[in-house]
Design an enzyme around this catalytic site. Sequence first.
Site, short mmCIF file in Angstrom:
data_model
loop_
_atom_site.label_atom_id
_atom_site.label_comp_id
_atom_site.label_asym_id
_atom_site.label_seq_id
_atom_site.Cartn_x
_atom_site.Cartn_y
_atom_site.Cartn_z
N LYS A 69 -77.96 -7.33 -85.01
CA LYS A 69 -76.97 -6.16 -84.38
C LYS A 69 -77.94 -5.41 -83.54
O LYS A 69 -77.60 -4.43 -82.40
CB LYS A 69 -76.23 -5.36 -85.22
CG LYS A 69 -77.23 -4.56 -86.13
CD LYS A 69 -76.49 -3.46 -87.31
CE LYS A 69 -75.90 -4.58 -88.32
NZ LYS A 69 -76.82 -5.20 -89.24
N HIS A 197 -79.50 0.53 -97.51
CA HIS A 197 -80.23 1.04 -96.46
C HIS A 197 -80.44 2.23 -96.50
O HIS A 197 -79.62 3.08 -96.66
CB HIS A 197 -79.39 0.50 -95.28
CG HIS A 197 -79.90 0.43 -93.83
ND1 HIS A 197 -80.68 1.44 -93.47
CD2 HIS A 197 -80.10 -0.75 -93.04
CE1 HIS A 197 -81.43 1.06 -92.09
NE2 HIS A 197 -80.81 -0.15 -91.97
N SER A 200 -81.13 4.28 -90.47
CA SER A 200 -82.24 3.74 -89.49
C SER A 200 -82.96 4.97 -88.73
O SER A 200 -82.52 5.89 -88.54
CB SER A 200 -81.32 3.17 -88.05
OG SER A 200 -82.18 2.33 -87.40
N GLY A 237 -84.61 0.43 -91.30
CA GLY A 237 -85.15 1.79 -91.10
C GLY A 237 -86.47 1.83 -91.05
O GLY A 237 -87.05 2.94 -90.96
N GLU A 274 -84.01 -6.28 -94.14
CA GLU A 274 -83.24 -6.29 -92.94
C GLU A 274 -83.87 -5.50 -91.63
O GLU A 274 -83.07 -4.68 -91.20
CB GLU A 274 -81.86 -6.03 -93.00
CG GLU A 274 -81.04 -6.71 -94.01
CD GLU A 274 -79.72 -6.30 -94.86
OE1 GLU A 274 -79.37 -4.96 -94.07
OE2 GLU A 274 -79.11 -6.50 -95.76
N PRO A 275 -85.00 -5.81 -91.25
CA PRO A 275 -85.47 -4.92 -90.16
C PRO A 275 -84.82 -5.36 -88.74
O PRO A 275 -84.56 -6.56 -88.50
CB PRO A 275 -86.86 -5.22 -90.07
CG PRO A 275 -86.93 -6.79 -90.94
CD PRO A 275 -85.79 -6.74 -91.68
N ARG A 277 -84.87 -2.70 -85.76
CA ARG A 277 -85.58 -1.79 -84.69
C ARG A 277 -87.13 -2.36 -84.94
O ARG A 277 -87.97 -2.28 -83.77
CB ARG A 277 -85.65 -0.36 -85.41
CG ARG A 277 -86.14 0.78 -84.44
CD ARG A 277 -86.02 2.00 -84.83
NE ARG A 277 -84.78 2.34 -85.34
CZ ARG A 277 -84.05 2.93 -84.17
NH1 ARG A 277 -84.47 3.23 -82.97
NH2 ARG A 277 -82.85 3.42 -84.50
N ASP A 360 -69.61 10.37 -65.26
CA ASP A 360 -69.26 11.11 -66.43
C ASP A 360 -70.40 12.07 -66.82
O ASP A 360 -71.57 11.68 -66.59
CB ASP A 360 -69.17 10.12 -67.82
CG ASP A 360 -68.45 10.82 -68.75
OD1 ASP A 360 -67.44 10.48 -69.25
OD2 ASP A 360 -69.13 11.70 -69.48
N TYR A 388 -81.17 -1.40 -80.15
CA TYR A 388 -80.11 -0.61 -79.96
C TYR A 388 -79.77 -0.27 -78.50
O TYR A 388 -79.34 0.71 -78.17
CB TYR A 388 -79.75 0.32 -80.99
CG TYR A 388 -80.05 -0.15 -82.29
CD1 TYR A 388 -79.07 -0.95 -82.89
CD2 TYR A 388 -81.16 0.48 -83.35
CE1 TYR A 388 -79.23 -1.19 -84.50
CE2 TYR A 388 -81.32 0.01 -84.37
CZ TYR A 388 -80.13 -0.83 -84.99
OH TYR A 388 -80.42 -1.30 -86.33
C1 LIG Z 1 -76.73 -3.38 -92.83
C2 LIG Z 1 -77.69 -3.06 -92.00
N1 LIG Z 1 -78.84 -3.64 -92.02
C3 LIG Z 1 -80.00 -3.57 -91.13
C4 LIG Z 1 -79.99 -2.67 -90.18
C5 LIG Z 1 -80.93 -2.63 -89.13
O1 LIG Z 1 -81.58 -1.33 -89.49
P1 LIG Z 1 -82.88 -0.79 -88.60
O2 LIG Z 1 -82.57 -1.11 -87.01
O3 LIG Z 1 -82.95 0.62 -89.07
O4 LIG Z 1 -83.86 -1.83 -89.01
C6 LIG Z 1 -78.85 -2.02 -90.03
C7 LIG Z 1 -78.59 -1.05 -88.80
O5 LIG Z 1 -77.52 -0.16 -88.61
C8 LIG Z 1 -77.55 -2.20 -90.82
O6 LIG Z 1 -76.44 -1.48 -90.80
#
Ligand SMILES: Cc1ncc(COP(=O)(O)O)c(C=O)c1O
Length: 483
Positions: A69, A197, A200, A237, A274-275, A277, A360, A388
């Site tokens: 994401k 988590h 972030s 995070g 789950e990194p 960022r 806007d 993001y």
């Molecule tokens: C379930 C989950 N895992 C991992 C992440 C990634 O987080 P970060 O970008 O802080 O590492 C997010 C971010 O929203 C998340 O919702």
Amino acid sequence: MGSPAGSDFDFTFLEEGLCARDIVEQKINESLLSDDKDAFYVADLGDILKKHLRWLRVLPRVAPYYAVKCNDSRAVVTTLAYLGTGFDCASKTEIQLVQSVGVDASRIIYANPCKQVSHIKCASAHGVQMMTFDSEVELVKVASCHDNAKLVLRIATDDSKAMWRLSLKFGATLRTSRLLLERAKELGLDVIGVSFHVGSGCTDPESYYQAISDARYVFDLATKLGFTMTLLDIGGGFPGSDDTKLSFEEIAAVINPALDKYFPVDCKVRIIAEPGRYYVESAYTLAVNIIAKKVIMNEQSASDDDVAEDRSLMYYVNDGVFGSFNCVLFENGHVLPTLHKKPKPDEHLFPCKIWGPSCDSQDQIVEHCSLPDLQLGDWILFENMGAYTVTLSTTFNGFQKTEIHYIMSRTAWQYMQQVRAQGLPLLSEEQGGVGSVLSHCGFENFLEVPNSCLREVHTGPGLEAYLKGFNFTGEPPWLTDTC
Ligand SMILES: Cc1ncc(COP(=O)(O)O)c(C=O)c1O
């Protein structure tokens, strides 16, 4: 520059001695010859490789599952697939993307605790078994539409100091966790682990410590109820650049001892994270062009010769908060403009605002900054723009998404090919471990971190075990393990 022949993703080779900033410069120079002054990104895929190697060194017991994401560019996903990371997917489309670059279902965790039924069915059909949950309704859905799910209970954390809070929406309390585990047992579901988590942009490493200790509590609870618990997922995070107050190494210095205390190596629990960022933020530089400008006279100026106070400037550029700078709206984030043309030492700086191109008034990228008197057509650069940004950008007001130019050095490419074909080179700690691999590959400077942090970093059996797990032919141990 040239492109890699026969590779399944597109990027341009960075010639020896050049860096991403030089490519930005080249693109800007090319734009002088045409009217096309669209905003653009330069994304250095080699930076992602460096981050990966830094991860392996600093958090050796934790297998990264990249959170798609954060940046779903195919080139990013392919780079990480080559490097052998796992993937955290939030939807059917992300699962399809990751599988389309050849990633096996066993390397995917479907880490969205609230899923649409059709997406669960799709995960089941495509062999994705690991998935998170934090409610009874989710358990009932999974029981009815997945053949063989391996469930991971997401617990809530104290994320009050994070830039983006997530536990307001997701995560079971410890009390609810017991009820959920009992319900899972009744439904005949297989719960294999715990995830969390800390939010972030975490600013408090102690929240990892507390969450790891809470996870241990839930592990013990689940074990008593008869589940075989084998997976701890410590979420995301982690910072994406070195411009943050809290460094990756400082966070690791809290995580590693917490893991050793609550999940020692011999407990045989597989640990993943789950990194998002962390992997992509610093790889992207965004260049925007000034398309309009206003001089605002300050009518309450103290005196006529007080030039600094008598006016401010408003610059309008061709990407904004509904595009790449969406993080400014979402995260209340701050982005730092840098100038393409270095100002002269004595150049006067004016108070400025920078606005995006839409109609806007929320489309304000920077509320206060000091910049010289720039002209239409000048460029402003923003570094650390990989997280993001591309995934959150819209085409509001008809402005198209900003084009991305991918680059990678030949050294990084060769190294990636080698990792892809043979796994990470087998080097013991005596031979210098991962750090030595890097210096052989021209990445001597990848670990510009304070020695004080490095000394605290865990360099125990995890890294050695990881490295020894490679015979130049195999997959990293965490990818071949079954849950
Ligand atoms: C379930 C989950 N895992 C991992 C992440 C990634 O987080 P970060 O970008 O802080 O590492 C997010 C971010 O929203 C998340 O919702």
